[in-house]
Enzyme design. Structure first.
Site, mmCIF file in Angstrom:
data_model
loop_
_atom_site.group_PDB
_atom_site.id
_atom_site.type_symbol
_atom_site.label_atom_id
_atom_site.label_comp_id
_atom_site.label_asym_id
_atom_site.label_seq_id
_atom_site.Cartn_x
_atom_site.Cartn_y
_atom_site.Cartn_z
ATOM 1 N N GLY A 222 0.821 -1.195 0.000
ATOM 2 C CA GLY A 222 0.000 0.000 0.000
ATOM 3 C C GLY A 222 0.855 1.244 0.000
ATOM 4 N N ASP A 223 0.655 2.149 0.963
ATOM 5 C CA ASP A 223 1.427 3.386 1.056
ATOM 6 C C ASP A 223 2.395 3.340 2.234
ATOM 7 O OD1 ASP A 223 -0.451 3.388 3.048
ATOM 8 O OD2 ASP A 223 -1.107 5.454 2.751
ATOM 9 N N GLU A 224 2.836 2.141 2.636
ATOM 10 C CA GLU A 224 3.734 1.983 3.769
ATOM 11 C C GLU A 224 5.129 1.592 3.279
ATOM 12 O OE1 GLU A 224 1.874 -0.934 6.188
ATOM 13 O OE2 GLU A 224 0.556 0.499 7.199
#
Length: 563
Positions: free
Chosen positions: A465-467
């Site tokens: 994801g956005d991690e």
């Protein structure tokens, strides 16, 4: 008295163990020679025949695919021109012929030009043709009827035209009017053995005496052939060549057959789907299996030499004479069973035997090239298994492995390192507002920023994801240095990013965990960094900070634990 003495010596020799051993050895030599020769001939014929058949089928499939690509390219070009032809005929029909000439000069796929005829009566309304085609009153327009009635592209029956008796192939596609009905037929004509079409079939052979045959089963003709005498000749009648009958019935592959001239040959058959044809690559088995005959002849000569010498020198030379033969047979069997690497044949002379050796060595080179390509593909798959496909960064699996290695080194040396856990704030609205393409570009930009900001010795990974996660090594003071590096990453990311003239707002929440203060295992460090990141994110929301990038305060108020 002398006769009695001679009789006694003969009886003694007959009863002698030496004589019996000589006779036994001779019998064994004969049996071994016959057995080894028969087995060797069968094994070599099976293995070399299978290898030659696989190579020949691969060659036929490659050539057939090349022919299919050339035909598909021309049919696709006609399909692309069809809507423009319909527009020209409706608006400015006088410009059709110059337009056809211009298209054919810009994309010279049809050596004998283009023609547009009406589907209902065959009237020619535009053409750019060679003189001998344009002058013919009738072109056996099977393509006209088929393209009109079947309403699909159609490859017509080959024609033999001109003083040079060249073979021309018509390719036709229907041109639809505004109602979707076939109103016109656009046809391209190409010489079969032209430089950019099928000339390679005429110029190349399979081996030294082999051939190519391109067959149209619909019309029962040879469309192209290595032997020009076969062009446009009818194929053999049913029952003449068994493998040809199977090919006409749909068989594709390789097999040994007797051709129409009574010669045994190895033939490989591959389809040309776009035209409904099939390609035959044939080679006499005498050439395909020449290495088998050569080895058998060599073994036979050696065996005869051994048998002749064994009569006089059996007791002395028999073990030495059998040793090379046994070793050679063992090596051949090992190669046949795959227990020993198949080596290239030495080339002693540049003659027919040398050519066979070169062909065998070339085949080995092709197989090794395929093996190298397979290894490269496996390497790419291994890379994809450990790296994120979007950003190219290490993925969660590789990061976990690097973290475990770092823990082992730190435990051994007593050093310290830090783990950063980064999360993009406001990323979901970017995807919802601008779409996933912009979101993917943002992730790639963040990955490049982190790579440019951090050291090459640090590990950056996309966790999903956005991690993102970062392993920081070689820190003098873990908490202070990791905080400075986190601030540096935050400043590099900033509060806005411009992607394709689109400015998007986002923030960066960072959690930090130091070894060994915040944990001595991967789970403890990841859990602490994740908790610290969410604490930073919650603090930003609670304070409603104008700056979107937040980094947890270090050290936390309750540090150290248990104070």
């Amino acid at each position: 008295m002398r006769l009695d003495h001679l009789t006694f010596r003969l009886k003694r020799a007959a009863r002698s163990i030496i004589t019996r051993l000589i006779l036994l050895a001779l019998v064994l030599v004969a049996i071994g020679f016959i057995g080894r020769t028969t087995l060797l001939k069968w094994v070599l014929r099976q293995d070399v025949g299978a290898l030659s058949a696989a190579h020949q089928l691969s060659l036929a499939q490659y050539a057939a695919q090349d022919i299919d690509d050339r035909i598909s390219l021309r049919l696709e070009a006609l399909r692309r021109m069809a809507p423009q032809v319909a527009t020209l005929v409706q608006s400015t029909p006088a410009e059709l012929a110059p337009w056809l000439a211009l298209r054919n000069s810009e994309l010279p796929l049809f050596s004998d030009g283009l023609m547009v005829v009406r589907a209902n009566d065959g009237t020619v309304i535009g053409q750019s043709l060679a003189a001998d085609i344009a002058a013919k009153d009738a072109l056996a327009p099977d393509w006209l009827r088929a393209a009109s009635t079947q309403n699909r592209p159609y490859i017509g029956r080959p024609l033999q035209l001109g003083d040079d008796a060249r073979v021309v192939l018509p390719m036709a596609v229907p041109v639809k009017d505004a109602d979707g009905k076939t109103a016109l037929i656009l046809t391209g004509f190409v010489t079969v053995d032209s430089a950019n079409f099928l000339h390679l079939i005429r110029q190349r052979k399979v081996g030294e005496t082999g051939y190519f045959l391109l067959i149209d089963p619909r019309d029962g003709l040879f469309v192209a052939a290595t032997d020009s005498a076969k062009l446009l000749k009818p194929v053999p009648a049913p029952g003449r060549v068994a493998l040809h009958d199977r090919a006409m019935a749909g068989f594709r592959g390789s097999d040994i057959t007797i051709n129409i001239d009574g010669v045994e040959e190895l033939s490989a058959i591959a389809s040309v789907p776009s035209a409904g044809w099939f390609l035959v690559a044939g080679m006499p088995t005498a050439e395909a299996l020449a290495p088998v005959h050569h080895i058998n002849a060599l073994v036979n000569r050696n065996a005869l030499l051994i048998a002749g010498c064994a009569i006089a020198f059996l007791l002395i030379l028999l073990p030495r004479m059998f040793a090379p033969l046994t070793k050679a047979a063992r090596q051949l069997h090992d190669m046949a069973r795959g227990e020993q690497e198949i080596r290239s044949l030495p080339i002693y002379r540049d003659d027919e035997i040398g050519d066979l050796a070169k062909g065998f060595n070339f085949l080995l080179g092709v197989l090794r090239s395929k093996e190298e390509a397979l290894q490269a593909s496996e390497a790419r798959m291994a890379h994809l298994a450990h790296h994120d496909s979007l950003t190219g960064l290490p993925n969660r699996i590789m990061f976990a492995d690097r973290l475990e290695q770092m823990l082992i080194r730190a435990e051994r040396s007593g050093g310290a390192f830090a783990l950063l856990f980064l999360d993009l704030d406001g990323f979901k609205p970017i995807n919802d507002t601008y779409g996933h393409e912009i979101g993917d570009s943002v992730l790639c930009r963040i990955a490049r920023i982190l790579q440019e900001t951090l050291r090459k010795s640090d590990t950056i990974a996309r966790m999903g994801g956005d991690e993102f996660a970062v392993l920081l090594t070689e820190l003098e003071e873990c908490h202070g240095d990791s905080r400075l590096i986190a601030e540096k990453c935050a400043q590099a990311v900033g509060d806005t990013i411009t992607i394709d003239d689109t400015e998007v707002s986002l923030g960066l929440s960072v959690g930090v965990a130091c070894y060994p203060e915040n944990g001595t295992t991967a789970d403890d460090l990841l859990r602490h960094a994740d908790h610290d990141m969410y604490r930073a994110k919650s603090r930003r929301k609670a304070n409603n900070s104008a700056r979107r990038t937040v980094i947890s305060n270090w050290p936390p108020p309750e540090w150290p634990p248990g104070r």
